[in-house]
Enzyme design. Structure first.
Site, PDB file in Angstrom:
ATOM      1  N   TRP A 200       0.916  -1.094  -0.024  1.00 16.42           N
ATOM      2  CA  TRP A 200       0.179   0.124  -0.038  1.00 16.42           C
ATOM      3  C   TRP A 200       0.849   1.304  -0.122  1.00 16.42           C
ATOM      4  O   TRP A 200       1.843   1.245   0.807  1.00 16.42           O
ATOM      5  CB  TRP A 200      -1.045  -0.129   1.191  1.00 16.42           C
ATOM      6  CG  TRP A 200      -1.608   1.263   1.356  1.00 16.42           C
ATOM      7  CD1 TRP A 200      -2.659   1.702   0.669  1.00 16.42           C
ATOM      8  CD2 TRP A 200      -1.442   2.523   2.252  1.00 16.42           C
ATOM      9  NE1 TRP A 200      -3.224   2.860   0.990  1.00 16.42           N
ATOM     10  CE2 TRP A 200      -2.506   3.402   1.911  1.00 16.42           C
ATOM     11  CE3 TRP A 200      -0.413   2.708   3.284  1.00 16.42           C
ATOM     12  CZ2 TRP A 200      -2.408   4.489   2.783  1.00 16.42           C
ATOM     13  CZ3 TRP A 200      -0.303   4.045   3.959  1.00 16.42           C
ATOM     14  CH2 TRP A 200      -1.442   4.985   3.351  1.00 16.42           C
ATOM     15  N   ASP A 367     -16.026  11.688  -2.091  1.00 16.66           N
ATOM     16  CA  ASP A 367     -15.767  10.750  -1.744  1.00 16.66           C
ATOM     17  C   ASP A 367     -16.185  10.013  -0.588  1.00 16.66           C
ATOM     18  O   ASP A 367     -17.453  10.423  -0.229  1.00 16.66           O
ATOM     19  CB  ASP A 367     -13.990  10.784  -1.559  1.00 16.66           C
ATOM     20  CG  ASP A 367     -13.029   9.512  -1.750  1.00 16.66           C
ATOM     21  OD1 ASP A 367     -13.141   8.755  -0.868  1.00 16.66           O
ATOM     22  OD2 ASP A 367     -12.365   9.558  -2.888  1.00 16.66           O
ATOM     23  N   ASP A 368     -15.574   9.245   0.112  1.00 16.46           N
ATOM     24  CA  ASP A 368     -16.096   8.530   1.381  1.00 16.46           C
ATOM     25  C   ASP A 368     -16.918   9.330   2.373  1.00 16.46           C
ATOM     26  O   ASP A 368     -16.364  10.265   2.722  1.00 16.46           O
ATOM     27  CB  ASP A 368     -14.959   7.706   1.704  1.00 16.46           C
ATOM     28  CG  ASP A 368     -15.233   6.292   3.000  1.00 16.46           C
ATOM     29  OD1 ASP A 368     -16.583   6.496   3.063  1.00 16.46           O
ATOM     30  OD2 ASP A 368     -14.506   5.631   3.072  1.00 16.46           O
ATOM     31  N   ARG A 444      -9.314  -2.320   8.244  1.00 16.12           N
ATOM     32  CA  ARG A 444     -10.072  -1.041   8.236  1.00 16.12           C
ATOM     33  C   ARG A 444     -11.549  -1.128   8.636  1.00 16.12           C
ATOM     34  O   ARG A 444     -12.417  -0.489   8.117  1.00 16.12           O
ATOM     35  CB  ARG A 444      -9.856  -0.162   6.979  1.00 16.12           C
ATOM     36  CG  ARG A 444      -9.990   1.138   6.982  1.00 16.12           C
ATOM     37  CD  ARG A 444     -10.321   1.529   5.636  1.00 16.12           C
ATOM     38  NE  ARG A 444     -10.263   3.044   5.395  1.00 16.12           N
ATOM     39  CZ  ARG A 444     -10.759   3.890   4.542  1.00 16.12           C
ATOM     40  NH1 ARG A 444     -11.804   3.447   3.778  1.00 16.12           N
ATOM     41  NH2 ARG A 444     -10.617   5.007   4.537  1.00 16.12           N
ATOM     42  N   TRP A 478     -14.982   3.289  -7.885  1.00 15.89           N
ATOM     43  CA  TRP A 478     -15.498   2.016  -7.186  1.00 15.89           C
ATOM     44  C   TRP A 478     -14.166   1.729  -6.193  1.00 15.89           C
ATOM     45  O   TRP A 478     -12.955   1.213  -6.863  1.00 15.89           O
ATOM     46  CB  TRP A 478     -15.812   1.167  -8.070  1.00 15.89           C
ATOM     47  CG  TRP A 478     -16.125  -0.293  -7.649  1.00 15.89           C
ATOM     48  CD1 TRP A 478     -15.313  -0.789  -6.620  1.00 15.89           C
ATOM     49  CD2 TRP A 478     -16.726  -1.233  -8.158  1.00 15.89           C
ATOM     50  NE1 TRP A 478     -15.824  -2.181  -6.627  1.00 15.89           N
ATOM     51  CE2 TRP A 478     -16.699  -2.436  -7.511  1.00 15.89           C
ATOM     52  CE3 TRP A 478     -17.770  -1.007  -9.231  1.00 15.89           C
ATOM     53  CZ2 TRP A 478     -17.561  -3.420  -7.775  1.00 15.89           C
ATOM     54  CZ3 TRP A 478     -18.584  -2.227  -9.600  1.00 15.89           C
ATOM     55  CH2 TRP A 478     -18.217  -3.439  -8.690  1.00 15.89           C
ATOM     56  N   ASP A 479     -14.247   1.737  -5.123  1.00 19.61           N
ATOM     57  CA  ASP A 479     -13.058   1.611  -4.023  1.00 19.61           C
ATOM     58  C   ASP A 479     -13.299   0.020  -3.350  1.00 19.61           C
ATOM     59  O   ASP A 479     -14.227  -0.665  -3.605  1.00 19.61           O
ATOM     60  CB  ASP A 479     -13.150   2.589  -2.943  1.00 19.61           C
ATOM     61  CG  ASP A 479     -11.767   2.777  -2.166  1.00 19.61           C
ATOM     62  OD1 ASP A 479     -10.830   1.817  -2.393  1.00 19.61           O
ATOM     63  OD2 ASP A 479     -11.555   3.650  -1.570  1.00 19.61           O
ATOM     64  N   MET A 480     -12.190  -0.480  -3.003  1.00 16.04           N
ATOM     65  CA  MET A 480     -12.052  -1.770  -2.149  1.00 16.04           C
ATOM     66  C   MET A 480     -11.017  -1.664  -1.337  1.00 16.04           C
ATOM     67  O   MET A 480      -9.808  -1.839  -1.676  1.00 16.04           O
ATOM     68  CB  MET A 480     -11.889  -2.947  -3.309  1.00 16.04           C
ATOM     69  CG  MET A 480     -12.360  -4.237  -3.106  1.00 16.04           C
ATOM     70  SD  MET A 480     -11.310  -4.974  -1.961  1.00 16.04           S
ATOM     71  CE  MET A 480      -9.968  -5.501  -2.896  1.00 16.04           C
ATOM     72  N   ASN A 481     -11.151  -1.688  -0.057  1.00 18.59           N
ATOM     73  CA  ASN A 481     -10.195  -1.390   0.907  1.00 18.59           C
ATOM     74  C   ASN A 481      -9.661  -2.403   1.897  1.00 18.59           C
ATOM     75  O   ASN A 481      -9.273  -2.189   2.963  1.00 18.59           O
ATOM     76  CB  ASN A 481     -10.671  -0.193   1.670  1.00 18.59           C
ATOM     77  CG  ASN A 481     -10.443   1.150   0.917  1.00 18.59           C
ATOM     78  OD1 ASN A 481      -9.563   1.445   0.432  1.00 18.59           O
ATOM     79  ND2 ASN A 481     -11.544   1.878   0.860  1.00 18.59           N
ATOM     80  N   CYS A 527     -10.469   1.577  -7.968  1.00 16.73           N
ATOM     81  CA  CYS A 527      -9.734   1.883  -6.762  1.00 16.73           C
ATOM     82  C   CYS A 527      -9.679   0.951  -5.788  1.00 16.73           C
ATOM     83  O   CYS A 527     -10.635   0.176  -5.832  1.00 16.73           O
ATOM     84  CB  CYS A 527     -10.029   3.236  -6.176  1.00 16.73           C
ATOM     85  SG  CYS A 527      -9.458   3.685  -4.706  1.00 16.73           S
ATOM     86  N   ASP A 549      -2.577   5.757  -3.259  1.00 14.73           N
ATOM     87  CA  ASP A 549      -3.218   6.707  -2.142  1.00 14.73           C
ATOM     88  C   ASP A 549      -1.817   7.402  -1.518  1.00 14.73           C
ATOM     89  O   ASP A 549      -2.134   8.390  -0.898  1.00 14.73           O
ATOM     90  CB  ASP A 549      -3.448   5.788  -1.090  1.00 14.73           C
ATOM     91  CG  ASP A 549      -5.134   5.327  -0.755  1.00 14.73           C
ATOM     92  OD1 ASP A 549      -5.612   5.902  -1.825  1.00 14.73           O
ATOM     93  OD2 ASP A 549      -5.570   4.717   0.057  1.00 14.73           O
TER      94      ASP A 549
HETATM   95  C1  DGJ Z   1      -9.072   4.685  -0.121  1.00 13.63           C
HETATM   96  C2  DGJ Z   1      -8.905   5.165  -1.697  1.00 13.63           C
HETATM   97  O1  DGJ Z   1      -7.937   4.942  -2.146  1.00 13.63           O
HETATM   98  C3  DGJ Z   1      -8.865   6.864  -1.055  1.00 13.63           C
HETATM   99  O2  DGJ Z   1      -8.590   7.463  -2.343  1.00 13.63           O
HETATM  100  C4  DGJ Z   1     -10.198   7.155  -0.598  1.00 13.63           C
HETATM  101  O3  DGJ Z   1     -11.121   6.914  -1.318  1.00 13.63           O
HETATM  102  C5  DGJ Z   1     -10.522   6.279   0.736  1.00 13.63           C
HETATM  103  N1  DGJ Z   1     -10.230   4.899   0.373  1.00 13.63           N
HETATM  104  C6  DGJ Z   1     -11.667   6.616   1.191  1.00 13.63           C
HETATM  105  O4  DGJ Z   1     -12.162   5.583   2.280  1.00 13.63           O
END
Ligand code: DGJ
Length: 751
Positions: A200, A367-368, A444, A478-481, A527, A549
């Protein structure tokens, strides 16, 4: 048609003016490999290329014959257990417990164009004559199972794509425990393996290692392609550099678990294979069922790594990405994440949007934090309806207000995830991936929804539809964390649990497809905590991806340089952010932040209202510059010139050249100011020798005494462009904004 069949239908030659790929049906009916590389003239037979000789102690196929051993024959899709001792391309567990297989040639067919892969992303041909496809069907009669190997060659690109398909016709069925997309046996091992590794916030750093006997690989078992390794490797000759030399690239069009490996046997044959990672993969095939692997895209270049990358860029930009945004310059956006994080309300957002509009931004991305009761990462994922405390008029309200300002509106989503503190989880706790009797790891504070289940995907889709049908949304991030753990589906039978990882990715693809079908105008950006899913599979649905990020300009040099190994600039999300930078606390000039970010899909991710008037004026000029040059940047030919991974890494340079070679931009970046150093110049690339270029620096300035010049392309290609700018060390020297640390400049070349 660039596919020729020779030797009574036993030899296949796929070729264009750049490459040749040659195969043969072996004496035992299995498929052997003869050659892959620079184009060779077609001829009636290539039989002589097959090398077979006695190797004492080898397992031999025919009794009384000591020559024919699968261990020593180059093959197209090898098995284990029936003579070959190396890593196999597939593994099939049969009803009687055996894993021995024997797939022999049954038929082949050649067709124009390129068929789609059902449910999977893949490169395509827009017109039939752009590509030709060969399908070879092999059959194992004992288990009544067919193996279809598909090869496509593009007419004008040094590209071969490959995939494999299994069809079972046995009453008892079989279980596929491994099914790689492609395997290739290269005749020697004098290669270095190039891979893109990281973690990351430091994704896709370039690593190169010499191939040695044994297996060397990169992989992901994280459920996503990952920021740790990218589904790509290249094998280059030791003397191959950016501009010259031979290299083979291998890129997997897939977003989940993968394995990319090179095995060198002790006879110095290199076996390369890529595909879904076999660990935790097991796919039962009943009679009449089939399994299709993802696609591998193989590129051959004899003009160095830049040659390989340019082929990937062209193919992925124009024949992998789809939709109305494929060929359009991308909007300049502002994203509120680093400006506000979760702490925003409508007023704050509108204030930021107003300033953004004033400086020339075109798209506002919320964003979020806009949904459920989301004030931090602990709640609301899964509740895709507006958080009225922050957005009293909902998403539709804020989107309209922003549109009225003359900005397009974009929205962040993370559809695959759930927080335990959410209405969704409370209603459907079994929709989360988790194993009976085991605790579940969070990442997270969030958990992973079981996207291997159609009803889960459909439910999320319906929730998103509610939002998107009402609000004028023209962009989605579209995020995926998090990576996946406890990958177990509460809806699956025990024997189906080995399918979950892959089915999950198919679920992700199907939701993308549903959104694209209903909202074809929406620009999608993928994302995954930045770049943990920057892969060709995603590019098929989302033509751009948030690269990392890490928004620090210095760190981004490495990340963007590495990413460009495979992925085009039009796919690389890159933003100017605040200083001190939020990831590394470094303070770089706003010019350098923009000079790095503009080699991508450009935007801002900071509170513009915190900038001084002077800084805002700079932002205005940066945006004007980007608007004028984004076509060239996002659709021109990109060359890496100086690598941040080589030498001291203090200097990085790259350039982009227009299709007609009349314009070019050179990005030059110097991290620390050196003192009293030698003279320096950079040899440029891709220019037309006979064109006279006017060379200036964007924004002007002193830059070590640079004077605008008019010079021919051949001079810039051979003598180079003087970039000496080191400090003389004289303590009377003054900081003039173009010296000191973290400097950069963009040279503009115009015919
Ligand atoms: C991770 C993304 O990479 C960021 O740009 C942002 O959208 C955060 N998540 C939001 O939780």
């Amino acid at each position: 048609m660039p596919i020729k069949i020779h030797g009574n239908g036993r030899e296949f030659h796929l070729y264009n003016h750049k490459i040749s790929y040659i195969m043969t049906i072996l004496r035992n009916g299995q498929l052997g490999h003869l050659y892959y590389g620079k184009a060779v003239r077609d001829q009636a037979s290539f039989e002589h290329m097959l090398e077979i000789r006695i190797r004492s102690m080898a397992p031999c196929f025919y009794e009384g014959d000591r020559e024919f051993s699968m261990e020593h024959i180059k093959q197209e899709y090898p098995s284990y257990g029936h003579g070959d001792m190396r890593c196999p391309a597939y593994d099939i567990l049969q009803a009687d417990g055996s894993r021995i297989t024997e797939f022999v040639y049954e038929s082949h067919c050649v067709r124009e164009g390129k068929p789609a892969l059902k449910g999977l992303p893949a490169t395509y041909a827009e017109q039939a004559r752009e590509a030709s496809t060969l399908e070879i069907t092999l059959k194992d009669a004992w288990i009544k199972t067919k193996l279809i190997l598909t090869y496509t060659i593009y007419e004008n690109l040094p590209v071969i794509t490959r995939s494999a398909r299994f069809i079972c016709d046995h009453e008892d069925g079989v279980v596929l425990n491994q099914a790689m997309s492609a395997s290739l046996d290269l005749p020697d091992s004098v290669f270095e393996m190039v891979e893109l590794t990281g973690a990351w916030a430091r994704e896709r750093n370039v690593k190169t290692r010499r191939l040695e006997h044994g297996v060397q690989s990169v992989y992901s078992m994280r459920g996503c392609s990952s920021s740790n390794y990218n589904p790509f490797i290249a094998l280059k000759r030791p003397d191959t550099g950016e501009h010259a030399g031979e290299v083979y690239g291998f890129s997997l069009v897939y977003s989940g678990n993968f394995l990319a490996q090179a095995e060198v046997d002790t006879y110095d044959v290199t076996r390369v294979m890529l595909g879904i990672h076999p660990h935790c993969f097991s796919w039962p095939l009943k009679k009449g069922e089939m399994f299709q692997t993802p696609e591998v895209v193989m590129v051959y270049s004899d003009s160095g790594l830049n040659g390989m990358s340019q082929t990937y860029h062209e193919l992925y930009r124009s024949r992998l990405a789809r939709g109305p945004w494929r060929d359009r310059a991308r909007p300049i956006l502002i994203n509120n994440w680093e400006a506000t994080y979760f702490d925003f309300d409508e007023e704050k957002i509108l204030k930021l949007a107003r300033t953004a509009k004033d400086v020339g931004v075109e798209l506002f991305v919320l964003d979020d934090g806009w949904f459920g009761r989301r004030d931090d990462s602990r709640s609301s994922l899964g509740d895709w309806y507006p958080y009225r405390k922050k957005l009293p008029e909902g998403v539709a309200g804020i989107a309209r207000r922003i549109e009225e300002m003359g900005l397009a509106f974009g929205l962040w989503i993370e559809p695959e995830m759930v927080n335990k503190d959410s209405d969704l989880y409370r209603a459907h706790p079994d929709w989360m991936l988790s194993a009976p009797g085991r605790s579940a790891c969070h990442g997270r504070n969030q958990f992973v929804l079981d996207f291997s289940r159609e009803e889960v995907v459909e439910y999320i889709y319906q929730m998103l539809r509610h939002v998107l049908d009402e609000a004028p949304v023209s962009y989605i991030k579209w995020d995926m964390n998090r990576c996946m753990s406890e990958v177990y589906s509460r809806a699956g039978r025990p024997e189906e649990q080995g399918m979950v990882f892959h089915r999950y990715i198919l679920g992700v693809y199907s939701l993308y497809e549903k959104l694209i079908r209903r909202y074809p105008h929406i620009l999608l950006e993928s994302c995954a905590s930045g770049g943990a899913r920057f892969d060709p599979g995603m590019l098929y649905y989302a033509p751009q991806c948030w690269t990392s990020d890490d928004t620090d300009a210095v760190e981004r040099l490495k990340i963007q340089y590495g990413t460009s190994m495979v992925y085009p600039l039009s796919s690389m999300g890159a933003h100017v952010s605040a200083v001190p930078n939020h990831q590394v606390l470094r303070t770089t000039p706003i010019e350098t932040r923009a000079n790095v970010a503009c080699f991508g899909t450009f935007g801002y991710e900071l509170d513009l209202n915190q900038l001084t008037e002077e800084e805002l004026e700079k932002v205005r000029r940066q945006i004007a510059f980007m608007k004028e040059n984004r076509d060239l940047i996002q659709f021109g030919t990109f060359y890496r010139l100086i690598s941040p991974f080589e030498g001291r890494g203090n200097v990085t340079a790259w350039m982009v050249v227009s299709g007609d070679r009349k314009r070019a931009l050179v990005g030059y970046y110097r991290i620390l100011e050196p003192v009293n150093e030698g003279y320096r110049k950079i040899r440029l690339a891709g220019l037309e020798e006979g064109i006279r270029y006017h060379v200036s620096i964007q924004g002007g300035g002193y830059h070590g005494g640079f004077k605008e010049i008019d010079v021919y392309g051949d001079e810039l290609l051979n003598f180079g462009l003087i970039v000496s700018d080191s400090s003389s060390g004289d303590n009377k020297e003054k900081y003039d904004g173009t010296n000191g640390d973290y400097q950069s400049r963009i040279y503009m070349l115009e015919a």
